[in-house]
Structures are given as C-alpha cells and as structure tokens.
Design an enzyme around this catalytic site. Structure first.
Site, PDB file in Angstrom:
ATOM      1  CG  HIS A 167      -1.922   0.700   0.618  1.00  0.00           C
ATOM      2  ND1 HIS A 167      -3.331   1.038   1.551  1.00  0.00           N
ATOM      3  CD2 HIS A 167      -2.167   2.355   0.324  1.00  0.00           C
ATOM      4  CE1 HIS A 167      -3.931   1.605   1.287  1.00  0.00           C
ATOM      5  NE2 HIS A 167      -2.896   3.005   0.912  1.00  0.00           N
ATOM      6  CG  HIS A 213      -1.216   6.725  -1.770  1.00  0.00           C
ATOM      7  ND1 HIS A 213      -2.015   6.147  -2.227  1.00  0.00           N
ATOM      8  CD2 HIS A 213      -1.169   6.431  -0.139  1.00  0.00           C
ATOM      9  CE1 HIS A 213      -3.050   6.116  -2.007  1.00  0.00           C
ATOM     10  NE2 HIS A 213      -2.842   5.083  -0.216  1.00  0.00           N
ATOM     11  CG  ASN A 265      -4.800   7.542  -4.980  1.00  0.00           C
ATOM     12  OD1 ASN A 265      -4.068   6.574  -4.802  1.00  0.00           O
ATOM     13  ND2 ASN A 265      -5.120   7.987  -3.392  1.00  0.00           N
ATOM     14  CG  ASN A 273      -9.951   7.805   4.893  1.00  0.00           C
ATOM     15  OD1 ASN A 273     -10.381   7.190   5.228  1.00  0.00           O
ATOM     16  ND2 ASN A 273     -10.187   8.402   3.648  1.00  0.00           N
ATOM     17  CG  ASP A 286      -2.802   4.621   3.246  1.00  0.00           C
ATOM     18  OD1 ASP A 286      -2.152   4.708   2.288  1.00  0.00           O
ATOM     19  OD2 ASP A 286      -3.496   4.833   4.470  1.00  0.00           O
ATOM     20  N   PRO A 302      -5.969  14.239   3.906  1.00  0.00           N
ATOM     21  CG  PRO A 302      -7.220  12.411   3.581  1.00  0.00           C
ATOM     22  CD  PRO A 302      -7.592  13.636   3.092  1.00  0.00           C
TER      23      PRO A 302
END
Length: 426
Positions: A53, A55, A87, A273, A300, A318
């Site tokens: 996970h 980003h 995303n 989040n 994350d 977030p």
C-alpha cells in the site's frame, strides 16, 4: 555483477553471525575472494520488505512524489517491492497507465514497483474498470483497489470479486461506508466531541468489512482489507477467517502507535484516513498483528504538498509518509514489547504481503538458491526522524523528532545493493 559477501550477519536475528555469499542474484554456497564485501557486524538479515500500500503519486502529482523519489524512500526503508495505488491523475484504471507505472519502476530499478489497478472507472464506484485488460497487460496486475474510496455498492463489489477470482487476483478494499462519514474529520469519541470535530464512527469501517467478508465467502474469492483501524474490524476478521473466508488484512505503522490524543493541537499532519483511533484500538491491533488475525504491515505512504497539509484541519488532505519509518515503528511497538521476534517481523513485513500479492520471488526464505532480495538491520541503532531529510519530496511525517529503534544498513535487490549506510547506492 560482482558476487556479494555479507560478513557476520544473523539471519532472522538468530544464532551466531555467519557469512553469506550472493552470486548471480541468488544466495549461494561457500565464499568468493573476488566478492564485494559488506561488513554485517552481527546485524539482523531479513527478506526484503514488501509494501502492499504505497502512494507514489505518478502520474499527476509529481510535485509531491515520483516513482523515483518513492523508490528511493522504499529502498532506504528496507523495501524490495512496493505496490503503487491507483489514485493517480489520470487514474490507473486501464492498461496504458499501469504499464507506464511498471515501466517507470523498472527504469528507476531500486525496488520492484507493482501497479495496483482501480476496481472501478475513475474510482467513482459506478462501473467496473478493465480488470482483465490490466491483468493481461505487460504490468500483469494482480491487485485491484479503489483506495481512497470505498467500493460501496455491494453488487459492484461482488462482481469485482467474481472477476478477480477468474484472474487469480485480489481485491483490496478501502472499508468506509460513505454515508456514515459525511463531513467526518476524526474518530467518533471523546476527543472529537471536545475538539468540535465531526465524528468518524468505527462502524463505518466494520460494517463494510463484514459485508465484504460475506461476499468473498459466497463467491470464494480473495479479499484484502486495507488499513485496519478498529478493534471491531479485528473481531470481524477473526470471525471470517474461522469460517474459511479468503480474507487478509493490513495495519499501518501509524495505527500501531498513534492515537486520537494527537489531535489536540489541530495539526493536520495527524489527519489520516481512516482516522487515528483510541489506545484500546491500538492495543487490539498490535495483538491482532501478533496472532495473525491481521496478516501484515503496509505503510499507506501518502506524501502531500505543503499547501495540502499546512492549512486548517478541515481543508487538509489525509495521509502520512511511511516508507522510511515503518521498520522503526514495528520494532518499537512489536519487537520491544515482545509481541514479535525478528522472524515475526519477516512474516508481517515480507512473507505475508508477498504471499497475499502472489509474488514468487519476494518474501522468500534466507536459503541457498533463493532470490537475494534482502535487508540488513542494525537492531541496536537508533535514529531521529527529520522530515526534511527523508527521500520523499514531501515531508508530512507525524514522527518528526521521534527517536526510532532499528536502522536499515543495507537493502539488496536480486543481489544488487540499492541502499547502503543510509544512502542510495548509485
């Protein structure tokens, strides 16, 4: 590529130090006088970490992170494989975008970058994305997620699970019932009430996890639950696993150590989040990770631009950085407390995430003939977090100024040193 000799290392932190030879990208027997030498000095040797996970923000938000800077952060954090969430802008909901992400990861070459494909077109939750096309593309996508958004429609979620089963893939769900979190800003509880922040109920997460476990059981598909944050979710997972549901789950480092007490300053660096929860939730998550109810740790890692964090709480985005601090948090919360030994760290940071994602060359045993994807850790070292000195473009770490135990001294990807002594090996 020259052979590599790791001198005086302790696989899984066990036994007396040994010398370990790496030749042609795999662990080999014997020694080699021509090998490049890394002095281990008794350091712990583990399989390279795998993050399900991450980003990386490319394409679209290269002002906050790129595949190159994110790969640097990952290598310095001991990772040899990361999964880049969908995303981005444009969204990774088609073969063109996922192939771009995979190709850029290969060009940088510091970690294996695996793109995560979106479940729905544009992350809108209305129409399934091209799962089959992405799975059959050069990127060979095997994890799909709308992370940042919940696949809230049960019919679409069921269809996604059915397709993923046929593709040999897994659906990773951001569990958040959106009708329960409208305007939500913090964990629903005493602190949110005192601070005047709209509450985010635990049931918003738990109800989606329960629903999706039922759906996954019905269609016999693989479900992965992202960033578990509540005691109740851990209870649901334990129940579902006891029924034979093919469900796995992750917990983030920040949910293992931080609570909503941090919100009293209204500093948006603590906005995430799902939100930071209570100390009882933190304790339950640690126990669930230790006993296997929660399978793995995932960062994350979510870099943000200064203007998206240095603002009022309600307007802030977030997310937190995580790749370079993850090991230290796991050592602090799980190893120093006796909940995990170093084999346990290998299980939750390497072996289980590799298994969940279907990677055959990561999270492997430290044994002759196995791929040399490894990380060397000094268990006695401590270091102080400084966001400005981290490899990410952004600096939004909630651990600023915190002293963390355990330091990555070397990261090795298929026999090639990618990070050494806190620096990227160019």
């Amino acid at each position: 590529m020259k052979p590599l000799l790791l001198k005086g290392v302790r696989p899984y932190g066990e036994g007396e130090p040994i010398d370990l030879l790496i030749r042609d990208g795999v662990i080999a027997e014997g020694t080699d006088s021509d090998a490049e030498v890394i002095e281990g000095n008794g350091a712990v040797l583990l399989p390279g970490f795998v993050d399900l996970h991450t980003h990386l923000r490319e394409p679209g938000r290269e002002d906050t992170e790129t595949i190159e800077t994110g790969s640097r952060a990952a290598a310095l954090g001991g990772y040899t494989a990361v999964f880049a969430m969908a995303n981005t802008d444009p969204v990774a909901d088609n073969a063109v975008i996922v192939e771009h992400v995979a190709r850029r990861g290969q060009e940088v070459g510091l970690v294996d970058v695996h793109p995560v494909g979106a479940v729905t077109v544009g992350l809108k939750g209305e129409k399934l994305a091209e799962l089959g096309t992405m799975a059959n593309s050069k990127a060979r996508v095997r994890v799909f997620s709308d992370d940042g958004h919940c696949v809230h429609d049960p019919l679409i979620m069921r269809r996604a699970l059915e397709y993923s089963k046929a593709l040999g893939a897994v659906i990773a769900q951001h569990a958040e019932e959106p009708r329960l979190t409208i305007g939500a800003q913090a964990h629903e509880g005493e602190n949110a009430s005192r601070l005047g922040l709209q509450g985010w109920p635990a049931a918003a997460e738990e109800s989606i996890v329960a629903r999706d476990c039922l759906l996954a059981k019905q269609v016999d598909a693989k479900l992965h639950v992202c960033h578990v944050s509540t005691t109740g979710t851990a209870d649901v997972l334990k129940w579902a696993k006891a029924r034979g549901t093919k469900v796995s789950a992750e917990v983030t480092p920040h949910h293992l150590i931080l609570t909503d007490d941090r919100l009293s300053t209204y500093d948006p660096v603590n906005k995430v989040n799902p939100p930071l929860r209570t100390q009882s939730d933190v304790d339950a998550l640690r126990q669930a990770l230790a006993d296997g109810t929660i399978d793995c740790v995932a960062t994350d890692h979510a870099p943000h631009a200064i203007q998206d964090k240095d603002c009022e709480w309600s307007a802030a985005r977030p997310g937190m950085l995580g790749l370079q601090t993850a090991l230290g948090i796991v050592v602090e919360t799980m190893v120093k407390t006796g909940l995990l030994d170093w084999r346990g760290v290998a299980r939750v940071m390497s072996e289980k995430p590799a298994e969940i994602a279907g990677l055959t060359d990561q999270g492997r045993p430290i044994a002759v003939g196995e791929p040399a994807n490894l990380v060397l850790v000094d268990p006695d070292a401590t270091w102080t977090v400084n966001g400005a000195e981290l490899a990410s473009i952004a600096g939004n770490t909630p651990f600023e100024g915190m002293e963390l135990p355990g330091a990555v001294t070397a990261t090795i990807l298929r026999g090639r040193v990618t990070a050494l002594a806190g620096r990227i090996a160019e």
